[in-house]
Design a protein around this motif. Structure first.
Motif, PDB file in Angstrom:
ATOM      1  N   ASP A  85       0.835  -1.207   0.000  1.00 20.58           N
ATOM      2  CA  ASP A  85       0.000   0.000   0.000  1.00 20.58           C
ATOM      3  C   ASP A  85       0.870   1.258   0.000  1.00 20.58           C
ATOM      4  O   ASP A  85       0.536   2.250  -0.646  1.00 20.58           O
ATOM      5  CB  ASP A  85      -0.903   0.026   1.234  1.00 20.58           C
ATOM      6  N   VAL A  92      -4.965   9.871   2.332  1.00 17.67           N
ATOM      7  CA  VAL A  92      -5.090  10.308   0.934  1.00 17.67           C
ATOM      8  C   VAL A  92      -5.601  11.748   0.860  1.00 17.67           C
ATOM      9  O   VAL A  92      -5.074  12.585   0.115  1.00 17.67           O
ATOM     10  CB  VAL A  92      -5.993   9.349   0.143  1.00 17.67           C
ATOM     11  N   GLU A 129       2.100   1.752  -3.483  1.00 13.96           N
ATOM     12  CA  GLU A 129       1.004   2.204  -4.341  1.00 13.96           C
ATOM     13  C   GLU A 129       0.746   3.704  -4.109  1.00 13.96           C
ATOM     14  O   GLU A 129       0.577   4.478  -5.049  1.00 13.96           O
ATOM     15  CB  GLU A 129      -0.249   1.393  -4.002  1.00 13.96           C
ATOM     16  N   LEU A 130       0.738   4.103  -2.835  1.00  7.31           N
ATOM     17  CA  LEU A 130       0.520   5.507  -2.478  1.00  7.31           C
ATOM     18  C   LEU A 130       1.640   6.376  -3.058  1.00  7.31           C
ATOM     19  O   LEU A 130       1.396   7.434  -3.639  1.00  7.31           O
ATOM     20  CB  LEU A 130       0.485   5.626  -0.956  1.00  7.31           C
ATOM     21  N   TYR A 131       2.866   5.893  -2.911  1.00  7.37           N
ATOM     22  CA  TYR A 131       4.024   6.627  -3.422  1.00  7.37           C
ATOM     23  C   TYR A 131       3.959   6.758  -4.943  1.00  7.37           C
ATOM     24  O   TYR A 131       4.145   7.845  -5.495  1.00  7.37           O
ATOM     25  CB  TYR A 131       5.304   5.915  -2.981  1.00  7.37           C
ATOM     26  N   THR A 163      -3.422   3.669   2.490  1.00  3.51           N
ATOM     27  CA  THR A 163      -4.394   4.135   1.493  1.00  3.51           C
ATOM     28  C   THR A 163      -5.687   4.642   2.134  1.00  3.51           C
ATOM     29  O   THR A 163      -6.654   4.937   1.439  1.00  3.51           O
ATOM     30  CB  THR A 163      -4.719   2.972   0.538  1.00  3.51           C
ATOM     31  N   THR A 165       1.385   6.734  -6.793  1.00  2.00           N
ATOM     32  CA  THR A 165       0.264   7.599  -7.162  1.00  2.00           C
ATOM     33  C   THR A 165       0.567   9.073  -6.948  1.00  2.00           C
ATOM     34  O   THR A 165       0.191   9.916  -7.762  1.00  2.00           O
ATOM     35  CB  THR A 165      -0.994   7.209  -6.350  1.00  2.00           C
ATOM     36  N   TYR A 166       1.252   9.402  -5.855  1.00  2.14           N
ATOM     37  CA  TYR A 166       1.364  10.817  -5.468  1.00  2.14           C
ATOM     38  C   TYR A 166       2.788  11.395  -5.477  1.00  2.14           C
ATOM     39  O   TYR A 166       2.959  12.566  -5.167  1.00  2.14           O
ATOM     40  CB  TYR A 166       0.742  11.027  -4.074  1.00  2.14           C
TER      41      TYR A 166
END
Length: 166
Positions: free
Chosen positions: A51, A161, A54-56, A156, A58-59
């Motif tokens: 997660d 977020v 994935e967060l990294y 997440t 994405t942003y």
């Protein structure tokens, strides 16, 4: 002390070593939102690496960065060397966010970064204790601590977020 006591310290005063022994200077993160998380390879929460990545992914282009600090403070769940941790993170979770050298996040040998994160007299926000692996500290674009997120809260989670997007 007077006025000086009221001044918030920032994360930018710290330099640490990354997993590969290179110096990492927090001052170069000015203007970014930062999540600092203590990690472990053998914890029930270890799948959070996925997660986090994935967060990294994405942003990271939105002035957001994650900094991982492997720590062996909880039930010996990070016994590995820096090399073993690096291999584990890459092979199992494809981690590309910066990972620092293994440190202590509580007790007498607590790393200075974590003293800042957990002591109100330094961070100006609140006293906290690292409860377990994968506790998250959210730091704003000015290098100030803004939120402390419990270990079981997924990276997440909407609270996180929405903070990144705000």
């Amino acid at each position: 002390m007077g006025v000086f006591a009221q001044q918030k310290e920032t994360i930018y005063q710290f330099k640490v070593k990354d997993l590969y022994g290179r110096e990492f200077d927090f001052a170069k993160l000015k203007g970014k939102k930062i999540m600092i998380v203590n990690t472990a390879s053998k914890c029930g929460l270890t799948p959070q690496y996925e997660d986090l990545q994935e967060l990294y992914d994405t942003y990271k282009s939105d002035n957001f960065i994650i900094i991982g600090f492997p720590a062996n403070n909880f039930a010996s769940q990070e016994p590995g060397t820096n090399e073993e941790i690096a291999t584990f993170c890459k092979e199992n979770y494809g981690v590309t966010f910066p990972m620092m050298s293994k440190i202590s996040v509580k007790g007498d040998d607590m790393n200075a970064v974590y003293q800042f994160l957990t002591e109100k007299k330094q961070n100006g926000l609140k006293d906290s204790e690292v409860e377990w692996n994968f506790q998250k500290y959210l730091i704003n674009e000015k290098g100030e601590l803004e939120k402390v997120i419990a270990p079981r809260v997924l990276p997440t989670d909407p609270e996180i977020v929405n903070w990144i997007k705000s």
